[in-house]
Design a protein around this motif. Sequence first.
Motif, PDB file in Angstrom:
ATOM      1  N   THR A  42       0.858  -1.179   0.000  1.00 29.45           N
ATOM      2  CA  THR A  42       0.000   0.000   0.000  1.00 29.45           C
ATOM      3  C   THR A  42       0.895   1.230   0.000  1.00 29.45           C
ATOM      4  O   THR A  42       2.102   1.142   0.210  1.00 29.45           O
ATOM      5  CB  THR A  42      -0.916   0.052   1.237  1.00 29.45           C
ATOM      6  OG1 THR A  42      -0.106   0.113   2.425  1.00 29.45           O
ATOM      7  CG2 THR A  42      -1.823  -1.161   1.318  1.00 29.45           C
ATOM      8  N   GLY A  43       0.318   2.398  -0.230  1.00 27.03           N
ATOM      9  CA  GLY A  43       1.024   3.642  -0.066  1.00 27.03           C
ATOM     10  C   GLY A  43       2.345   3.720  -0.807  1.00 27.03           C
ATOM     11  O   GLY A  43       2.442   3.408  -2.006  1.00 27.03           O
ATOM     12  N   PHE A  44       3.378   4.149  -0.102  1.00 25.06           N
ATOM     13  CA  PHE A  44       4.695   4.314  -0.713  1.00 25.06           C
ATOM     14  C   PHE A  44       5.210   3.023  -1.336  1.00 25.06           C
ATOM     15  O   PHE A  44       5.806   3.041  -2.422  1.00 25.06           O
ATOM     16  CB  PHE A  44       5.706   4.805   0.330  1.00 25.06           C
ATOM     17  CG  PHE A  44       5.648   6.284   0.585  1.00 25.06           C
ATOM     18  CD1 PHE A  44       6.163   7.182  -0.334  1.00 25.06           C
ATOM     19  CD2 PHE A  44       5.061   6.783   1.742  1.00 25.06           C
ATOM     20  CE1 PHE A  44       6.118   8.555  -0.107  1.00 25.06           C
ATOM     21  CE2 PHE A  44       4.999   8.145   1.981  1.00 25.06           C
ATOM     22  CZ  PHE A  44       5.531   9.036   1.057  1.00 25.06           C
ATOM     23  N   HIS A  45       5.007   1.897  -0.664  1.00 25.75           N
ATOM     24  CA  HIS A  45       5.605   0.657  -1.161  1.00 25.75           C
ATOM     25  C   HIS A  45       4.865   0.081  -2.362  1.00 25.75           C
ATOM     26  O   HIS A  45       5.471  -0.622  -3.177  1.00 25.75           O
ATOM     27  CB  HIS A  45       5.709  -0.367  -0.027  1.00 25.75           C
ATOM     28  CG  HIS A  45       6.690   0.046   1.024  1.00 25.75           C
ATOM     29  ND1 HIS A  45       8.017   0.299   0.730  1.00 25.75           N
ATOM     30  CD2 HIS A  45       6.542   0.268   2.349  1.00 25.75           C
ATOM     31  CE1 HIS A  45       8.651   0.654   1.850  1.00 25.75           C
ATOM     32  NE2 HIS A  45       7.785   0.648   2.842  1.00 25.75           N
ATOM     33  N   LEU A  46       3.584   0.384  -2.510  1.00 24.72           N
ATOM     34  CA  LEU A  46       2.888  -0.015  -3.729  1.00 24.72           C
ATOM     35  C   LEU A  46       3.473   0.738  -4.922  1.00 24.72           C
ATOM     36  O   LEU A  46       3.775   0.138  -5.972  1.00 24.72           O
ATOM     37  CB  LEU A  46       1.390   0.269  -3.603  1.00 24.72           C
ATOM     38  CG  LEU A  46       0.565   0.023  -4.873  1.00 24.72           C
ATOM     39  CD1 LEU A  46       0.699  -1.423  -5.342  1.00 24.72           C
ATOM     40  CD2 LEU A  46      -0.899   0.387  -4.637  1.00 24.72           C
ATOM     41  N   VAL A  47       3.651   2.051  -4.783  1.00 25.70           N
ATOM     42  CA  VAL A  47       4.243   2.838  -5.860  1.00 25.70           C
ATOM     43  C   VAL A  47       5.669   2.377  -6.132  1.00 25.70           C
ATOM     44  O   VAL A  47       6.091   2.250  -7.296  1.00 25.70           O
ATOM     45  CB  VAL A  47       4.214   4.342  -5.509  1.00 25.70           C
ATOM     46  CG1 VAL A  47       4.885   5.163  -6.610  1.00 25.70           C
ATOM     47  CG2 VAL A  47       2.783   4.819  -5.288  1.00 25.70           C
ATOM     48  N   GLU A  48       6.408   2.097  -5.075  1.00 27.01           N
ATOM     49  CA  GLU A  48       7.787   1.600  -5.237  1.00 27.01           C
ATOM     50  C   GLU A  48       7.813   0.307  -6.050  1.00 27.01           C
ATOM     51  O   GLU A  48       8.597   0.166  -7.006  1.00 27.01           O
ATOM     52  CB  GLU A  48       8.404   1.362  -3.855  1.00 27.01           C
ATOM     53  CG  GLU A  48       9.802   0.737  -3.897  1.00 27.01           C
ATOM     54  CD  GLU A  48      10.284   0.335  -2.517  1.00 27.01           C
ATOM     55  OE1 GLU A  48      11.464  -0.049  -2.401  1.00 27.01           O
ATOM     56  OE2 GLU A  48       9.482   0.361  -1.545  1.00 27.01           O
ATOM     57  N   SER A  49       6.974  -0.634  -5.676  1.00 23.12           N
ATOM     58  CA  SER A  49       6.953  -1.916  -6.371  1.00 23.12           C
ATOM     59  C   SER A  49       6.620  -1.737  -7.853  1.00 23.12           C
ATOM     60  O   SER A  49       7.243  -2.356  -8.731  1.00 23.12           O
ATOM     61  CB  SER A  49       5.934  -2.847  -5.707  1.00 23.12           C
ATOM     62  OG  SER A  49       5.862  -4.085  -6.379  1.00 23.12           O
ATOM     63  N   GLN A  50       5.660  -0.883  -8.125  1.00 22.40           N
ATOM     64  CA  GLN A  50       5.281  -0.657  -9.519  1.00 22.40           C
ATOM     65  C   GLN A  50       6.408   0.011 -10.299  1.00 22.40           C
ATOM     66  O   GLN A  50       6.703  -0.363 -11.443  1.00 22.40           O
ATOM     67  CB  GLN A  50       4.008   0.200  -9.570  1.00 22.40           C
ATOM     68  CG  GLN A  50       2.766  -0.525  -9.067  1.00 22.40           C
ATOM     69  CD  GLN A  50       1.557   0.382  -8.988  1.00 22.40           C
ATOM     70  OE1 GLN A  50       1.685   1.598  -8.825  1.00 22.40           O
ATOM     71  NE2 GLN A  50       0.369  -0.200  -9.099  1.00 22.40           N
TER      72      GLN A  50
ATOM     73  N   HIS B  55      -1.493   8.961  -7.136  1.00 20.97           N
ATOM     74  CA  HIS B  55      -2.593   9.845  -6.754  1.00 20.97           C
ATOM     75  C   HIS B  55      -3.258   9.360  -5.458  1.00 20.97           C
ATOM     76  O   HIS B  55      -3.639  10.174  -4.598  1.00 20.97           O
ATOM     77  CB  HIS B  55      -3.621   9.938  -7.881  1.00 20.97           C
ATOM     78  CG  HIS B  55      -3.248  10.891  -8.967  1.00 20.97           C
ATOM     79  ND1 HIS B  55      -3.079  12.243  -8.755  1.00 20.97           N
ATOM     80  CD2 HIS B  55      -3.003  10.685 -10.301  1.00 20.97           C
ATOM     81  CE1 HIS B  55      -2.741  12.832  -9.896  1.00 20.97           C
ATOM     82  NE2 HIS B  55      -2.691  11.908 -10.847  1.00 20.97           N
ATOM     83  N   THR B  56      -3.402   8.046  -5.324  1.00 21.01           N
ATOM     84  CA  THR B  56      -3.950   7.497  -4.072  1.00 21.01           C
ATOM     85  C   THR B  56      -3.038   7.833  -2.902  1.00 21.01           C
ATOM     86  O   THR B  56      -3.497   8.203  -1.815  1.00 21.01           O
ATOM     87  CB  THR B  56      -4.117   5.975  -4.194  1.00 21.01           C
ATOM     88  OG1 THR B  56      -5.030   5.682  -5.257  1.00 21.01           O
ATOM     89  CG2 THR B  56      -4.648   5.380  -2.891  1.00 21.01           C
ATOM     90  N   LEU B  57      -1.726   7.712  -3.133  1.00 29.29           N
ATOM     91  CA  LEU B  57      -0.752   8.057  -2.094  1.00 29.29           C
ATOM     92  C   LEU B  57      -0.877   9.538  -1.724  1.00 29.29           C
ATOM     93  O   LEU B  57      -0.836   9.903  -0.540  1.00 29.29           O
ATOM     94  CB  LEU B  57       0.659   7.749  -2.586  1.00 29.29           C
ATOM     95  CG  LEU B  57       1.819   8.148  -1.673  1.00 29.29           C
ATOM     96  CD1 LEU B  57       1.711   7.456  -0.313  1.00 29.29           C
ATOM     97  CD2 LEU B  57       3.161   7.801  -2.335  1.00 29.29           C
ATOM     98  N   ALA B  58      -1.057  10.396  -2.723  1.00 28.97           N
ATOM     99  CA  ALA B  58      -1.206  11.823  -2.448  1.00 28.97           C
ATOM    100  C   ALA B  58      -2.455  12.091  -1.606  1.00 28.97           C
ATOM    101  O   ALA B  58      -2.456  12.959  -0.722  1.00 28.97           O
ATOM    102  CB  ALA B  58      -1.270  12.603  -3.759  1.00 28.97           C
ATOM    103  N   THR B  59      -3.514  11.340  -1.875  1.00 29.00           N
ATOM    104  CA  THR B  59      -4.726  11.481  -1.075  1.00 29.00           C
ATOM    105  C   THR B  59      -4.475  11.097   0.380  1.00 29.00           C
ATOM    106  O   THR B  59      -4.943  11.763   1.312  1.00 29.00           O
ATOM    107  CB  THR B  59      -5.852  10.615  -1.663  1.00 29.00           C
ATOM    108  OG1 THR B  59      -6.141  11.048  -2.995  1.00 29.00           O
ATOM    109  CG2 THR B  59      -7.117  10.708  -0.818  1.00 29.00           C
ATOM    110  N   LEU B  60      -3.720  10.013   0.573  1.00 28.74           N
ATOM    111  CA  LEU B  60      -3.385   9.586   1.939  1.00 28.74           C
ATOM    112  C   LEU B  60      -2.563  10.649   2.664  1.00 28.74           C
ATOM    113  O   LEU B  60      -2.794  10.921   3.846  1.00 28.74           O
ATOM    114  CB  LEU B  60      -2.611   8.266   1.905  1.00 28.74           C
ATOM    115  CG  LEU B  60      -3.364   7.022   1.455  1.00 28.74           C
ATOM    116  CD1 LEU B  60      -2.411   5.831   1.348  1.00 28.74           C
ATOM    117  CD2 LEU B  60      -4.494   6.696   2.439  1.00 28.74           C
TER     118      LEU B  60
END
Length: 395
Positions: A231-239, A254-259
């Motif tokens: 989730t969050g930072f690590h989801l973006v990292e993995s992608q 964008h989801t991370l920015a919302t969080l």
Amino acid sequence: MSTRARLTAFFAALAALVVVASVLAIVLRPAASGAAAPAAFEISAGLDDCGAGWGPTDGGTAAVPGGDQTFTVTNTTVGGIEVYLQAVDSKRVYLDLESLGAGAHATVRASLGAGRYRFVCLPADADPARGPTVVVGAAPPGSALAPGIVPVTRNDLIPVAKAYTAWVAGRLPALQREVAAVAADAEEGDLPAARRDWLTAHTAYETLGGAYDAFGDLGDELDGLPRHGLTGFHLVESQLWHGAPAADVAASAHTLATLVGRLQAQFADAQLDPGEVALRAHEIVEDAIQDGLTGATDAGSGTELAGIDANLSGAAAALAPLHDVLADRYDALAGTQQAVAQAQALVDSFRAADGTWTPLSALDRTARERVDAALSRAAELLAPVAAICDPRRDS
């Protein structure tokens, strides 16, 4: 539950169930070979008999030999109690027994120098009871005397919590912009730029460790360990590091920015517990050892050392507002600050001129051991900070 949350729950439960002796306030050790046995006393800890068993009985003063003293302290009340052994003149505490249950007793040893001392008994729901003053004589040559500490109260720590809260709040708008930059990069299809901006944003977040408890469940959504779900930072990292399409990266960013936006709004009303900043300074480095240095924080970027570098910045930031509280209470304060700075300089040596970091997996055994030793040394010196700044009642 995050590692930090589990540690917090563990320490809270431990404090509620067992007798705790302050790290600095008491010397617990076997008598040296051939040394005289310590003086032994049976001490009562109650409202009407606080300190009974050590010293005068008729309002006068009595001399007790200095050096090793063994006390068996018994709670004579019907509820829990905290017990100090305090120097009358300096107010320094040489023994601190927490959460001593009704009828329970604890046997402890301290080595005392010449001076006037008394026991102070602090029931949970009553005013402190002060025992009689006892005069202690000079300790034998070579005695390893307990240093004692001036107690820190919650009032002492309120300015610390306010200063640290303001520091964290001041960094959240920049974090929001940095995460938005990741999303904009991905929308433009510039994934190399997105990787660079992700690292900038993630390391900024990793400096905020002293406030993680106030972040609550939202903190886990933002930066939970990858093994607990991406989730969050690590989801973006993995992608970003596993070849996901730019559109997927953009959506996750964008989801991370919302969080992060939710975090900023939530933290605007946050009030950090005054007792937590010192504890977090120590836990930040512990977590860097347990999670960062084991690779548990990595979701593909290989930037664990960047995270550890940011963690050390976070530990220094949590320690900074405690300076005035610790200056006359912790002789190793300067050495602690130096140890944190030295550990960070070592970790930073694995960052290249272009801003890229050596992956943790690329470190040889010697380098890993050096980093581990430097972090462990910093954590060791930060542990007494948490003990000294554990809020105590004003006696």
